[in-house]
Enzyme design. Sequence first.
Site, PDB file in Angstrom:
ATOM      1  N   SER A 363      35.600 -11.867 -36.638  1.00 18.07           N
ATOM      2  CA  SER A 363      34.994 -13.171 -36.363  1.00 18.07           C
ATOM      3  C   SER A 363      34.930 -14.006 -37.641  1.00 18.07           C
ATOM      4  O   SER A 363      35.936 -14.188 -38.300  1.00 18.07           O
ATOM      5  CB  SER A 363      33.623 -12.968 -35.719  1.00 18.07           C
ATOM      6  OG  SER A 363      33.178 -14.127 -35.082  1.00 18.07           O
ATOM      7  N   ASP A 482      36.439 -12.355 -29.226  1.00 14.97           N
ATOM      8  CA  ASP A 482      35.789 -11.960 -30.484  1.00 14.97           C
ATOM      9  C   ASP A 482      35.809 -10.446 -30.690  1.00 14.97           C
ATOM     10  O   ASP A 482      35.423  -9.678 -29.811  1.00 14.97           O
ATOM     11  CB  ASP A 482      34.347 -12.477 -30.481  1.00 14.97           C
ATOM     12  CG  ASP A 482      33.674 -12.328 -31.831  1.00 14.97           C
ATOM     13  OD1 ASP A 482      33.425 -11.181 -32.240  1.00 14.97           O
ATOM     14  OD2 ASP A 482      33.412 -13.352 -32.479  1.00 14.97           O
TER      15      ASP A 482
END
Length: 623
Positions: A363, A482
Amino acid sequence: MRQPYQDELLDQHLRAVLGDLPAEVLAPLRQALRWVELAGGETLMTQGEPGDCLYLSISGRLRAYVRDDDGRERAVREMARGQVIGEMALFTDEPRSATVVAIRDSVLVQLSRSAFERLLGASAQASIALTRRVIQRLRKPQTAADFARPVTLALLPVTAGVDVPAFAQALAAQLRRQPGASRVCIVDAAGVEAALHASADSELEAERRIALYLDRIEAEHEFVLLLGDDGPTPWTRRCCRRSDEMLLLADADAAPVLHPIETELLMHRPGRSEAAEILVLLHPAERRCPQGTRAWLDRRPLTDHVHIRPALARDMARLARLQSRNAIGLVLAGGGARGLSHLGLLQALQAQGIEIDCVGGTSIGAVMAALIASDQPPETVVPIARRAFIGNPTGDFNPVPLLSLIRGRRLKRVMDAAAFELFGTMPDLEDLWKTCYCVASNYSQAHEAVLRRGSVSWALTASTAIPGALPPVLYGGELLCDGGTFNNFPVDVMRAQRGVGRVIGADLSYRKLRPIELDEVPSPWALLLDRLRPRGRRRYRLPSLVGYLMNVSVLYSASRQRQSRALTDLYFNPHLPKVGMLQWRRFDHIVQLGRAHAQEVLAALTPQALRPYRDAVALPPEG
């Protein structure tokens, strides 16, 4: 016929493995051993077959494979010179636990069970020494795949114009600065011919004498650099057969076509002759960012690739650390705006002279990893990141949130702008100066996805696509989101990275248990009215919808925190009080908190604890 020096070499190995045994014990042990020679690709033992002997590796390199219940085979260990193989077979009747294959030409000695039993009756000291060796093996904790440091490296030019001797001299100088690697020898065809100038009785005898000569050089040095010719000559073939790893040296500006050395010597090697092939792309010192790496990688069955500017000492030092297994890996966790603290960590590490060789993250950690992999100093990276993130990149909320609360276009736009400003182009992950990976989650297949190739823009967009908050990314008909869903702090990935010896990790977990003194969740209207009150007067301490979704998405990763921390050599977990995951406008404050925490952790280390990281740096950065 066995050469006199071979007995001396064998005694050295036996003493290293079994302890300082007297000559009267070594003599009968040496006589009980049988010499074994394997060509690259040959099998020493097979999983499941009866075990009736042990082996001691004298030269070469072997790899152990284990076949799982599902029939898949995986590499678990590599053995270099001086290592004992299959010793449990002398004490148990259990079958071999692994298949062991020579990945290059190797020489071993064998001790059979019958010879071992005769030896026990003749020498109590040898019996005790061997028993102690087995006990030590049993007490050793089981770890992930263990790959011994390579000793013999072949330097093979695969484009025209590569100055192999000059490259070898520069690499040898940096290898000698690595811990336990002061003895480095450079060997080329002319040097071998000069050393063995006497005529041989036959071609076979000549081959034997060269092999013995190279065995002796390998035994006397921590590293041996074999310099291949500029074509597929017999000497270059010998370099390929005797190397633990092969460095394919290529001018990065040349056409990425296969060289005759590759087509004639490497593409048709015996099965399971798998000495690693490392593509070393050579660039001018002034180059801003490599490009076109994909074309080189697509044509070759490579283990890894490295971008090097030979004129820069720090690049050659990075290659030396990778080859000596002393490279420093940096792992950066995800956590929204809290991940801006990673930039403060970068500042603190550079102030201590700690150079990062490989970097990876999830991320926002993946975004910071890509910035660091540019090999630009913090004075360049931090202002670019500030311009990108201080304008609230996640502020474009979706008016019709059918797939995500945030449209994500603004975040992609600012990340792309930062990449263009830093690199001058939109590179692929494989183009970055430092080895870099991003972790995403494959929603369609329900597994972790480690991204090492492909557009930086695509990879970062996938790694930051928080489920419910940001839209997923399409990849070959599948959805990526993610990486924090599976692995928000991907230290285990770095541990498996070739060449990494120490791992620095920056974790952003902050799950502080705070009881919620409510009998039930308030109604939506009650929550809305409460949110209209000043923060200090709010009655309900509940997370926002976005914060709730973001934290839920990393619950599984949070459960792996203890395991990830145990795999980290130098651990950072900055305290970021009241810093939310979307508070991008607090950029400077968050960076400062990260820097202060890193400085505090580093200051608490003793000089002895910090020394391995500083020792890994051969020279400070130029300029």
